[in-house]
Design a protein around this motif. Sequence first.
Motif, PDB file in Angstrom:
ATOM      1  N   PHE A 216      42.736  47.029  34.308  1.00 33.18           N
ATOM      2  CA  PHE A 216      42.308  45.942  33.443  1.00 33.18           C
ATOM      3  C   PHE A 216      41.880  46.490  32.083  1.00 33.18           C
ATOM      4  O   PHE A 216      41.109  47.450  32.004  1.00 33.18           O
ATOM      5  CB  PHE A 216      41.157  45.167  34.083  1.00 33.18           C
ATOM      6  CG  PHE A 216      41.511  44.596  35.427  1.00 33.18           C
ATOM      7  CD1 PHE A 216      42.576  43.733  35.572  1.00 33.18           C
ATOM      8  CD2 PHE A 216      40.790  44.953  36.558  1.00 33.18           C
ATOM      9  CE1 PHE A 216      42.917  43.210  36.808  1.00 33.18           C
ATOM     10  CE2 PHE A 216      41.117  44.444  37.796  1.00 33.18           C
ATOM     11  CZ  PHE A 216      42.183  43.573  37.926  1.00 33.18           C
ATOM     12  N   LEU A 218      39.814  45.549  29.597  1.00 38.11           N
ATOM     13  CA  LEU A 218      38.699  44.819  28.998  1.00 38.11           C
ATOM     14  C   LEU A 218      38.217  45.450  27.702  1.00 38.11           C
ATOM     15  O   LEU A 218      37.350  44.888  27.024  1.00 38.11           O
ATOM     16  CB  LEU A 218      37.543  44.742  29.995  1.00 38.11           C
ATOM     17  CG  LEU A 218      37.620  43.606  31.031  1.00 38.11           C
ATOM     18  CD1 LEU A 218      36.423  43.659  31.963  1.00 38.11           C
ATOM     19  CD2 LEU A 218      37.698  42.259  30.338  1.00 38.11           C
ATOM     20  N   GLN A 220      40.061  45.653  25.147  1.00 37.09           N
ATOM     21  CA  GLN A 220      40.672  44.865  24.074  1.00 37.09           C
ATOM     22  C   GLN A 220      39.725  43.735  23.696  1.00 37.09           C
ATOM     23  O   GLN A 220      39.297  42.950  24.559  1.00 37.09           O
ATOM     24  CB  GLN A 220      42.013  44.309  24.527  1.00 37.09           C
ATOM     25  CG  GLN A 220      43.012  45.382  24.913  1.00 37.09           C
ATOM     26  CD  GLN A 220      44.296  44.798  25.474  1.00 37.09           C
ATOM     27  OE1 GLN A 220      44.480  43.586  25.507  1.00 37.09           O
ATOM     28  NE2 GLN A 220      45.198  45.679  25.917  1.00 37.09           N
ATOM     29  N   ARG A 223      40.715  39.971  24.720  1.00 33.29           N
ATOM     30  CA  ARG A 223      40.698  39.797  26.171  1.00 33.29           C
ATOM     31  C   ARG A 223      39.252  39.764  26.692  1.00 33.29           C
ATOM     32  O   ARG A 223      38.898  38.939  27.543  1.00 33.29           O
ATOM     33  CB  ARG A 223      41.477  40.924  26.838  1.00 33.29           C
ATOM     34  CG  ARG A 223      41.672  40.735  28.331  1.00 33.29           C
ATOM     35  CD  ARG A 223      42.322  41.964  28.932  1.00 33.29           C
ATOM     36  NE  ARG A 223      43.639  42.209  28.372  1.00 33.29           N
ATOM     37  CZ  ARG A 223      44.764  41.705  28.848  1.00 33.29           C
ATOM     38  NH1 ARG A 223      44.725  40.897  29.901  1.00 33.29           N
ATOM     39  NH2 ARG A 223      45.917  42.007  28.294  1.00 33.29           N
ATOM     40  N   ALA A 224      38.430  40.648  26.190  1.00 34.44           N
ATOM     41  CA  ALA A 224      37.035  40.700  26.634  1.00 34.44           C
ATOM     42  C   ALA A 224      36.288  39.429  26.249  1.00 34.44           C
ATOM     43  O   ALA A 224      35.506  38.883  27.043  1.00 34.44           O
ATOM     44  CB  ALA A 224      36.340  41.931  26.048  1.00 34.44           C
ATOM     45  N   PHE A 227      37.434  36.550  28.512  1.00 37.26           N
ATOM     46  CA  PHE A 227      36.941  36.720  29.878  1.00 37.26           C
ATOM     47  C   PHE A 227      35.464  36.369  29.978  1.00 37.26           C
ATOM     48  O   PHE A 227      35.054  35.604  30.869  1.00 37.26           O
ATOM     49  CB  PHE A 227      37.180  38.167  30.333  1.00 37.26           C
ATOM     50  CG  PHE A 227      36.586  38.477  31.680  1.00 37.26           C
ATOM     51  CD1 PHE A 227      37.195  38.018  32.834  1.00 37.26           C
ATOM     52  CD2 PHE A 227      35.407  39.209  31.783  1.00 37.26           C
ATOM     53  CE1 PHE A 227      36.643  38.305  34.083  1.00 37.26           C
ATOM     54  CE2 PHE A 227      34.851  39.499  33.027  1.00 37.26           C
ATOM     55  CZ  PHE A 227      35.476  39.035  34.175  1.00 37.26           C
ATOM     56  N   TRP A 228      34.647  36.900  29.071  1.00 39.19           N
ATOM     57  CA  TRP A 228      33.211  36.642  29.173  1.00 39.19           C
ATOM     58  C   TRP A 228      32.856  35.217  28.778  1.00 39.19           C
ATOM     59  O   TRP A 228      31.846  34.673  29.270  1.00 39.19           O
ATOM     60  CB  TRP A 228      32.435  37.648  28.336  1.00 39.19           C
ATOM     61  CG  TRP A 228      32.483  39.032  28.937  1.00 39.19           C
ATOM     62  CD1 TRP A 228      33.090  40.134  28.426  1.00 39.19           C
ATOM     63  CD2 TRP A 228      31.909  39.424  30.183  1.00 39.19           C
ATOM     64  NE1 TRP A 228      32.949  41.207  29.264  1.00 39.19           N
ATOM     65  CE2 TRP A 228      32.221  40.803  30.360  1.00 39.19           C
ATOM     66  CE3 TRP A 228      31.169  38.774  31.158  1.00 39.19           C
ATOM     67  CZ2 TRP A 228      31.803  41.513  31.478  1.00 39.19           C
ATOM     68  CZ3 TRP A 228      30.767  39.484  32.276  1.00 39.19           C
ATOM     69  CH2 TRP A 228      31.082  40.836  32.426  1.00 39.19           C
ATOM     70  N   GLY A 267      39.345  32.912  33.639  1.00 37.54           N
ATOM     71  CA  GLY A 267      38.852  34.286  33.574  1.00 37.54           C
ATOM     72  C   GLY A 267      39.795  35.265  34.245  1.00 37.54           C
ATOM     73  O   GLY A 267      40.013  36.377  33.754  1.00 37.54           O
ATOM     74  N   LEU A 271      41.962  38.304  32.432  1.00 37.37           N
ATOM     75  CA  LEU A 271      41.832  39.672  32.922  1.00 37.37           C
ATOM     76  C   LEU A 271      43.183  40.316  33.211  1.00 37.37           C
ATOM     77  O   LEU A 271      43.357  41.522  33.041  1.00 37.37           O
ATOM     78  CB  LEU A 271      40.984  39.667  34.195  1.00 37.37           C
ATOM     79  CG  LEU A 271      40.347  40.979  34.644  1.00 37.37           C
ATOM     80  CD1 LEU A 271      39.353  41.467  33.598  1.00 37.37           C
ATOM     81  CD2 LEU A 271      39.652  40.782  35.980  1.00 37.37           C
ATOM     82  N   THR A 272      44.163  39.516  33.640  1.00 37.57           N
ATOM     83  CA  THR A 272      45.421  40.084  34.143  1.00 37.57           C
ATOM     84  C   THR A 272      46.637  39.852  33.249  1.00 37.57           C
ATOM     85  O   THR A 272      47.599  40.616  33.337  1.00 37.57           O
ATOM     86  CB  THR A 272      45.727  39.498  35.530  1.00 37.57           C
ATOM     87  OG1 THR A 272      45.829  38.069  35.433  1.00 37.57           O
ATOM     88  CG2 THR A 272      44.621  39.849  36.509  1.00 37.57           C
TER      89      THR A 272
END
Length: 420
Positions: A216, A218, A220, A223-224, A227-228, A267, A271-272
């Motif tokens: 993963f 994260l 980047q 992306r982070a 996700f958060w 999320g 992540l993927t």
Amino acid sequence: MLEYASYALVLFSLAMYVVLDGYDLGVGMLSLAARPERRREYGEIVATAWDANESWLILAGVVLWAGLPGVYAVVLPAVYLPLTGMLIAVILRGLGLEMHSAAGGYRRGWALLFGWASLAATVCQGLVLGTVLTGPHQRDGVFQGGAFDWLSRYGVLCALGLVAVYLLAGAAWLQDKTEGWPRPQVRRAGRRLLVATGLTAVVLGLLLPGADPQRFALGQPLRAVLFWLAVGAAAVACAVAWYGFGRRPDWRPFAAVATMTVCGLLGLVALTAPVVVPSALTVHQAASPHSSQLFLVLGVGLCMPFVLAYNLYAWRSFRGKYTGPVERPLPPPPARTHPLAAPAVSEGGARTVVRRILLVVLGILATALSQDVFGGVADWIGPVGVTVLGGTALAAWIAGDRRDRRAGYFDADAEAESTS
């Protein structure tokens, strides 16, 4: 870029299915622990729109098959057994639901079939999810694993987690649609399920990096952030659901649980993506040609508003609290002097059920084996065999219905129409 439109259609269909049919399955599982006098009520609440909810799963399968055939080719052989179990459970669940609804009163057998089939369908879906997240064994887009690769520890945890999510959604839906539950009882049950769901989500999230073969990214920034943001929105929705259980307005917990579910899916995508099958099969690699993508996006994209409109119409038509049964039972068939009417109705009904089951098996056999025929292989059965099987099933069906009509089993329909 059209392949990402197909990917978005799959995600939207899956999200709609989990949100809508998730509460259906949750209510079915909760009915196993309910008092007998409440089980019929649970079934009637689900019977208003359960078939429309499952149509989203069909749309997701169609888009995967035509838009992302690489995913279909790798994932489907890896989950044949749990997917077949899920389909059988869905069929039995619908059978139990409709038969119980038409029975005119509480029937323990049909109620238990509805509940246990709901649990079986949920467990099978969780095992499929675990297989997708951990990545089927593949090489160059070809499945290389075994028939039981789906049976892993992480897959079992995913099944337990999905059971908790659906139970939570079912409890929130029951608060919105039923009366008679004491508010403290609703609050305790909902919050316990909320804690169970949160714990399983945390455990599955912590174990995912070790179970998923991809790495993963994260680190980047975009992306982070996505996700958060999804995690934060899910936490806020969890707090709203915690406060809303046992309090008015009754719709608030379900709205919060639905928001939690969607945020969890977003999320996971953040992540993927763009990997759709670990460890490295991306959306672009799994996509079909551009012409197929264009046809699919236009065709399925135009169908989705109609399905969504039907869902909204059903929700509006059956808004408010459950008040009573939606169907009136048919009167029993009258006694007949015809010789064929001598056996009891229950015996004739049992024979009819057995005959229907055998005919369904014949139909499934004909459908499965005809793939070899139309594919030009015909190792097991030829066109003549398919014709004979289909003709035999049709002839048996017609002959059985003619016999039941002579025995008087269909006269209840005419009598009900004349008295209505």
